[in-house]
Design a protein around this motif. Structure first.
Motif, short mmCIF file in Angstrom:
data_model
loop_
_atom_site.label_atom_id
_atom_site.label_comp_id
_atom_site.label_asym_id
_atom_site.label_seq_id
_atom_site.Cartn_x
_atom_site.Cartn_y
_atom_site.Cartn_z
N ILE A 151 0.84 -1.20 0.00
CA ILE A 151 0.00 0.00 0.00
C ILE A 151 0.87 1.25 0.00
CG2 ILE A 151 -1.67 1.29 1.37
CD1 ILE A 151 -2.83 -1.43 2.22
N VAL A 152 1.97 1.22 0.74
CA VAL A 152 2.88 2.37 0.77
C VAL A 152 3.52 2.58 -0.61
CG1 VAL A 152 5.02 3.26 1.76
CG2 VAL A 152 3.32 2.19 3.23
N VAL A 153 3.93 1.50 -1.27
CA VAL A 153 4.51 1.61 -2.61
C VAL A 153 3.48 2.16 -3.58
CG1 VAL A 153 5.38 0.26 -4.55
CG2 VAL A 153 6.27 -0.15 -2.28
N PHE A 154 2.25 1.67 -3.51
CA PHE A 154 1.20 2.16 -4.39
C PHE A 154 0.93 3.65 -4.16
CE2 PHE A 154 -3.30 3.05 -5.18
CZ PHE A 154 -3.35 2.77 -6.53
N GLY A 155 0.88 4.06 -2.91
CA GLY A 155 0.66 5.48 -2.59
C GLY A 155 1.78 6.36 -3.10
N LEU A 156 3.01 5.91 -2.91
CA LEU A 156 4.15 6.71 -3.38
C LEU A 156 4.17 6.81 -4.91
CD1 LEU A 156 7.00 5.51 -1.00
CD2 LEU A 156 5.99 7.79 -1.12
N LEU A 157 3.85 5.71 -5.58
CA LEU A 157 3.80 5.76 -7.04
C LEU A 157 2.67 6.66 -7.53
CD1 LEU A 157 4.51 2.05 -7.99
CD2 LEU A 157 5.96 4.03 -8.40
N LEU A 158 1.54 6.64 -6.85
CA LEU A 158 0.43 7.52 -7.22
C LEU A 158 0.82 8.98 -7.04
CD1 LEU A 158 -2.65 7.65 -7.98
CD2 LEU A 158 -3.03 7.90 -5.53
N ILE A 159 1.44 9.30 -5.93
CA ILE A 159 1.85 10.68 -5.67
C ILE A 159 2.89 11.15 -6.69
CG2 ILE A 159 3.13 12.13 -4.04
CD1 ILE A 159 1.70 10.56 -1.80
N CYS A 160 3.88 10.32 -6.96
CA CYS A 160 4.93 10.71 -7.92
C CYS A 160 4.37 10.85 -9.33
CB CYS A 160 6.05 9.68 -7.90
SG CYS A 160 6.97 9.67 -6.36
N THR A 161 3.48 9.95 -9.73
CA THR A 161 2.90 10.01 -11.07
C THR A 161 2.03 11.24 -11.24
OG1 THR A 161 2.92 7.60 -11.19
CG2 THR A 161 1.52 8.74 -12.75
N CYS A 162 1.20 11.53 -10.26
CA CYS A 162 0.32 12.70 -10.37
C CYS A 162 1.13 14.00 -10.34
CB CYS A 162 -0.70 12.70 -9.24
SG CYS A 162 -1.95 11.42 -9.45
N ALA A 163 2.19 14.05 -9.56
CA ALA A 163 3.03 15.25 -9.54
C ALA A 163 3.73 15.43 -10.88
CB ALA A 163 4.06 15.15 -8.42
N TYR A 164 4.13 14.35 -11.50
CA TYR A 164 4.75 14.45 -12.83
C TYR A 164 3.73 14.88 -13.88
CZ TYR A 164 6.95 13.11 -17.18
OH TYR A 164 7.46 13.12 -18.44
N LEU A 165 2.53 14.31 -13.83
CA LEU A 165 1.51 14.64 -14.81
C LEU A 165 0.97 16.06 -14.65
CD1 LEU A 165 -0.54 11.33 -14.99
CD2 LEU A 165 1.16 12.18 -16.61
N LYS A 166 1.18 16.65 -13.50
CA LYS A 166 0.76 18.04 -13.29
C LYS A 166 1.58 18.99 -14.14
CE LYS A 166 -0.51 21.27 -9.74
NZ LYS A 166 -0.67 21.53 -8.34
N LYS A 167 2.77 18.60 -14.54
CA LYS A 167 3.63 19.44 -15.37
C LYS A 167 3.24 19.40 -16.85
CE LYS A 167 6.21 20.48 -11.89
NZ LYS A 167 6.17 21.80 -11.30
N VAL A 168 2.43 18.41 -17.26
CA VAL A 168 2.00 18.29 -18.65
C VAL A 168 0.69 19.07 -18.80
CG1 VAL A 168 1.36 16.68 -20.48
CG2 VAL A 168 3.07 16.02 -18.79
N PRO A 169 0.64 20.12 -19.65
CA PRO A 169 -0.53 21.01 -19.67
C PRO A 169 -1.85 20.33 -20.04
CG PRO A 169 1.32 22.02 -20.80
CD PRO A 169 1.72 20.61 -20.48
N ARG A 170 -1.87 19.49 -21.05
CA ARG A 170 -3.13 18.86 -21.46
C ARG A 170 -3.65 17.89 -20.41
NH1 ARG A 170 -3.24 17.81 -27.89
NH2 ARG A 170 -2.49 19.86 -28.48
N ILE A 171 -2.76 17.11 -19.85
CA ILE A 171 -3.17 16.15 -18.83
C ILE A 171 -3.53 16.86 -17.54
CG2 ILE A 171 -2.41 14.18 -17.48
CD1 ILE A 171 -0.76 13.31 -19.86
#
Length: 74
Positions: free
Chosen positions: A10-30
């Protein structure tokens, strides 16, 4: 292999979710498509992106220590 139903899974899933969403926040369309809602089910992605951008140093350290734990101690 990490089991999703264990605490470290669960901790690995949460960390991957946080890192992925933070990365996708930098992409304007997404950013506009995925992170525009701040409430409801889609709001989870927005909140994870906010956590990832505001607490980037503790999140990065947590990812490093979790990777060390999964690779060497488990």
């Amino acid at each position: 292999m990490t089991n999703v139903y264990s605490f470290d899974g669960i901790v690995v899933f949460g960390l991957l979710l946080i890192c992925t969403c933070a990365y996708l926040k930098k992409v304007p369309r997404i950013n506009h498509w995925l992170l525009s809602e701040k409430k409801g089910v889609w709001g989870v992605f927005y909140k994870a992106a906010v956590i990832g951008t505001r607490l980037h140093i503790p999140v990065a350290l947590s990812c490093f220590f979790m990777a060390f734990y999964v690779m060497f101690l488990k």
